[in-house]
Design a protein around this motif. Structure first.
Motif, PDB file in Angstrom:
ATOM      1  N   ILE A 233     -33.880 -44.835   6.998  1.00  0.00           N
ATOM      2  CA  ILE A 233     -34.431 -44.034   5.954  1.00  0.00           C
ATOM      3  C   ILE A 233     -35.339 -45.092   4.881  1.00  0.00           C
ATOM      4  O   ILE A 233     -34.869 -46.014   4.609  1.00  0.00           O
TER       5      ILE A 233
ATOM      6  N   ALA B  25     -35.001 -42.342  -0.128  1.00  0.00           N
ATOM      7  CA  ALA B  25     -33.366 -42.184  -0.449  1.00  0.00           C
ATOM      8  C   ALA B  25     -33.262 -42.487  -2.202  1.00  0.00           C
ATOM      9  O   ALA B  25     -32.489 -41.561  -2.723  1.00  0.00           O
TER      10      ALA B  25
ATOM     11  N   TYR C 126     -28.382 -38.402   2.699  1.00  0.00           N
ATOM     12  CA  TYR C 126     -29.080 -38.161   3.720  1.00  0.00           C
ATOM     13  C   TYR C 126     -28.340 -38.135   5.204  1.00  0.00           C
ATOM     14  O   TYR C 126     -28.596 -37.031   5.805  1.00  0.00           O
TER      15      TYR C 126
END
Length: 326
Positions: A129, A134, A320
């Motif tokens: 990610i 994030a 996530y």
């Protein structure tokens, strides 16, 4: 087993691990000390950090990540493995799902290296990610909306700047100027101005205790010990926060310029959102005093630092994973 999902903020300066349902379970410096003769790892994390600049010849304390990129693959792999095991405890039978974040400018090769290292550390699935995304999730921003949010994530090795809308970054840039560069700037300044040689750790102490990059209120001072370059002997001098301001001017301005360049490339509707909603700073480097004021002064946009600036990225990476599993 629900607890087998973890998010890792694999930073140049520190590694944070977020475990599902537990929050951030581990925060350690990304430093590994190993014995050159036997190639065995001596210490990892905080114990290894204390050895930086203080080791005998056969032991080296290294940072396996430089500027957000894996510079020493085997050491990084061992470090990830160690942190994953430490975070999950020995009792886990199932391999974890791991999300790892990388700087937004990372190349495919660099992403692949991170992915391989996570698999080697025992992951059953790995998601990569981007850091600003994030950071935005960790700062509590709902990134799924069609709204522009600007995130400036300043870590140890890289500063990531992105305008995010509808769950991904629209315009982003990643510059290799961040917390470590602030330290190096202080080391250089002390050498040039005071003929005093200091180590990275001392420089970091100065930055944390009295460092600032914008004139704010009273100046603070602290005593700094180092080696005088003329006499070669240890010496103590007093440094003021005004001096750190001068030392940090160049590197902080590079971050401001990068923010500027991202704003220039932002589509007008999103730029209007950013002007409304302000700029959010995350990451350990964002804790430098006066940074909010400096950015606000140069861009005219309201700037604030996220509450848990240090752990934003780790929390966002972990959330996530949770989103993926749901």
């Amino acid at each position: 087993m629900a607890g087998s999902d973890i998010g890792i903020d694999l930073g140049t300066a520190s590694v944070l691990v977020y475990a599902k349902g537990k929050g951030v379970v581990l925060k350690e410096p990304s430093v590994v000390a190993f014995d050159r003769d036997t190639n065995k790892i001596k210490e990892i994390g905080e114990e290894a950090r204390l050895m930086i600049g203080r080791t005998p010849g056969n032991i080296v304390a290294v940072r396996p990540l430089r500027q957000g990129v894996i510079s020493d693959y085997t050491v990084t792999e061992k470090m990830i493995k160690y942190f994953v095991q430490k975070a999950m405890g020995k009792k886990s039978y199932r391999k974890p799902r791991i999300a790892v974040c990388v700087p937004s400018g990372a190349t495919e090769v660099e992403k692949r290296a991170v992915e391989d290292a996570a698999f080697a550390a025992g992951a059953r699935e790995v998601s990569i990610i981007e850091e600003p995304i994030a950071a935005a999730i960790g700062a509590g921003i709902d990134i799924s909306l069609p709204m522009g949010n600007m995130i400036v994530d300043i870590g140890g090795g890289t500063a990531d700047i992105a305008v995010i809308s509808l769950g991904s970054s629209v315009v982003s840039t990643s510059i290799k100027v961040a917390g470590d560069d602030f330290d190096e700037a202080i080391v250089r300044y002390m050498r040039k101005k005071h003929n005093l040689l200091i180590g990275e750790r001392t420089a970091e102490d100065i930055k944390i205790k009295i460092g600032r990059c914008f004139p704010l209120g009273e100046a603070e001072t602290m005593d700094v010990r180092g080696r005088n370059l003329v006499s070669g002997l240890p010496k103590t001098i007093t440094v003021s926060s005004e001096e750190t301001e001068e030392a940090l001017k160049e590197s902080t301005m590079q971050i401001v310029e990068a923010i500027h360049s991202v704003l220039e490339k932002t589509p007008p509707e999103l730029a209007a959102d950013v002007a409304d909603r302000g700029i959010v700073l995350t990451g350990g480097g964002a804790l430098l005093r006066g940074l909010e004021e400096l950015i606000e002064d140069r861009t005219g946009i309201n700037t604030m630092t996220a509450d848990e600036a240090m752990t934003c990225v780790a929390i966002g990476t972990g959330r996530y994973v949770e989103l993926l599993s749901d």
